[in-house]
Design a protein around this motif. Structure first.
Motif, PDB file in Angstrom:
ATOM      1  N   LEU A   1      39.463  50.475  35.355  1.00  0.00           N
ATOM      2  CA  LEU A   1      39.334  49.540  34.255  1.00  0.00           C
ATOM      3  C   LEU A   1      38.606  48.302  34.724  1.00  0.00           C
ATOM      4  O   LEU A   1      38.747  47.894  35.884  1.00  0.00           O
ATOM      5  CB  LEU A   1      40.726  49.160  33.723  1.00  0.00           C
ATOM      6  N   PRO A   2      37.790  47.691  33.894  1.00  0.00           N
ATOM      7  CA  PRO A   2      37.091  46.476  34.320  1.00  0.00           C
ATOM      8  C   PRO A   2      38.088  45.389  34.681  1.00  0.00           C
ATOM      9  O   PRO A   2      39.155  45.272  34.076  1.00  0.00           O
ATOM     10  CB  PRO A   2      36.250  46.104  33.090  1.00  0.00           C
ATOM     11  N   GLU A   3      37.744  44.591  35.744  1.00  0.00           N
ATOM     12  CA  GLU A   3      38.640  43.561  36.280  1.00  0.00           C
ATOM     13  C   GLU A   3      38.481  42.273  35.488  1.00  0.00           C
ATOM     14  O   GLU A   3      37.368  41.815  35.252  1.00  0.00           O
ATOM     15  CB  GLU A   3      38.306  43.314  37.757  1.00  0.00           C
ATOM     16  N   ASP A   4      39.621  41.715  35.063  1.00  0.00           N
ATOM     17  CA  ASP A   4      39.508  40.467  34.321  1.00  0.00           C
ATOM     18  C   ASP A   4      39.156  39.329  35.280  1.00  0.00           C
ATOM     19  O   ASP A   4      39.375  39.417  36.491  1.00  0.00           O
ATOM     20  CB  ASP A   4      40.809  40.165  33.578  1.00  0.00           C
ATOM     21  N   ARG A   5      38.637  38.235  34.754  1.00  0.00           N
ATOM     22  CA  ARG A   5      38.109  37.140  35.568  1.00  0.00           C
ATOM     23  C   ARG A   5      39.183  36.497  36.457  1.00  0.00           C
ATOM     24  O   ARG A   5      38.949  36.203  37.634  1.00  0.00           O
ATOM     25  CB  ARG A   5      37.485  36.081  34.659  1.00  0.00           C
ATOM     26  N   GLY A   6      40.372  36.299  35.908  1.00  0.00           N
ATOM     27  CA  GLY A   6      41.438  35.678  36.694  1.00  0.00           C
ATOM     28  C   GLY A   6      41.809  36.506  37.908  1.00  0.00           C
ATOM     29  O   GLY A   6      41.999  35.995  39.011  1.00  0.00           O
ATOM     30  N   ARG A   7      41.901  37.808  37.704  1.00  0.00           N
ATOM     31  CA  ARG A   7      42.264  38.669  38.819  1.00  0.00           C
ATOM     32  C   ARG A   7      41.159  38.685  39.877  1.00  0.00           C
ATOM     33  O   ARG A   7      41.423  38.712  41.074  1.00  0.00           O
ATOM     34  CB  ARG A   7      42.527  40.082  38.300  1.00  0.00           C
ATOM     35  N   MET A   8      39.911  38.667  39.417  1.00  0.00           N
ATOM     36  CA  MET A   8      38.783  38.671  40.348  1.00  0.00           C
ATOM     37  C   MET A   8      38.800  37.400  41.212  1.00  0.00           C
ATOM     38  O   MET A   8      38.587  37.441  42.426  1.00  0.00           O
ATOM     39  CB  MET A   8      37.463  38.744  39.573  1.00  0.00           C
TER      40      MET A   8
END
Length: 204
Positions: free
Chosen positions: A29-36
């Motif tokens: 699943l694409p990684e959300d910005r906060g997690r990145m």
């Protein structure tokens, strides 16, 4: 019997299914910005720790080594001259060939992170002095009357004094690195029993 037809424009078939969420080419699943951001921050911290800790350890170790050398020299200063012959190994390393039959032999060694010194004092005969000078790589002709080659600093460390009224002569034996250099001062007030003061210095 009346047949019911689906309204026009509405396709016949099973109910509409939910479309799957888009996935990355690798199937994740694409990684959300906060997690990145959190992942990158954690990676940066790990890199800093891996690089910084060893570097800091080396700096601390170097400082401790230097302080240890200084402390060792200070501790030796408390002991002072030892009324004994330096070991054969010390005499060879510092190239101070105390002649056989010498009396009043005393020595003292200092060592720190930069230099090591061996202080030796002894009384010998006229022949013993010639032997000592020859084995040190010099001779009587190199002795300069009135010259005291032992520095004030070195004299203070071991409590040596070179008062006026005595017949002093001295020379310095310079050798190629890594061999030591030796400052030799001789009390020739009694030519038959000269007293020798030698300081040999080497840089490991």
């Amino acid at each position: 019997m009346t047949l019911h037809h689906p309204p026009s424009g509405t396709p016949a078939g099973p109910p509409e299914e939910l479309l799957p969420e888009p996935r990355s080419p690798e199937g994740r699943l694409p990684e959300d910005r906060g997690r990145m951001i959190r992942r990158r921050w954690l990676t940066a911290v790990i890199i800093v720790l891996l690089v910084g800790i060893p570097a800091g350890y080396l700096v601390i170790s170097a400082g401790q080594s230097r302080e240890s050398g200084i402390d060792k020299e200070r501790e030796s200063s408390v002991v002072g001259l030892q009324d004994n012959w330096p070991s054969l190994m010390k005499r060879r390393v510092f190239e101070v060939p105390v002649p056989a039959g010498a009396s009043g032999v005393a020595y003292y060694e200092t060592s720190n992170w930069k230099t090591s010194r061996l202080y030796v004092r002894f009384t010998t005969t006229a022949t013993g002095l010639d032997t000592f000078l020859a084995e040190s790589g010099t001779g009587r002709s190199a002795l300069t009357s009135g010259r005291i080659t032992v520095s004030d600093r070195d004299a203070d460390i071991v409590g040596w004094t070179f008062p006026d009224g005595l017949t002093w002569s001295g020379t310095t034996v310079d050798r190629e690195d890594p061999r030591p250099s030796t400052d030799i001062t001789v009390d020739l007030t009694d030519p038959a029993f000269p007293r020798v003061f030698a300081v040999s210095t080497t840089s490991p």
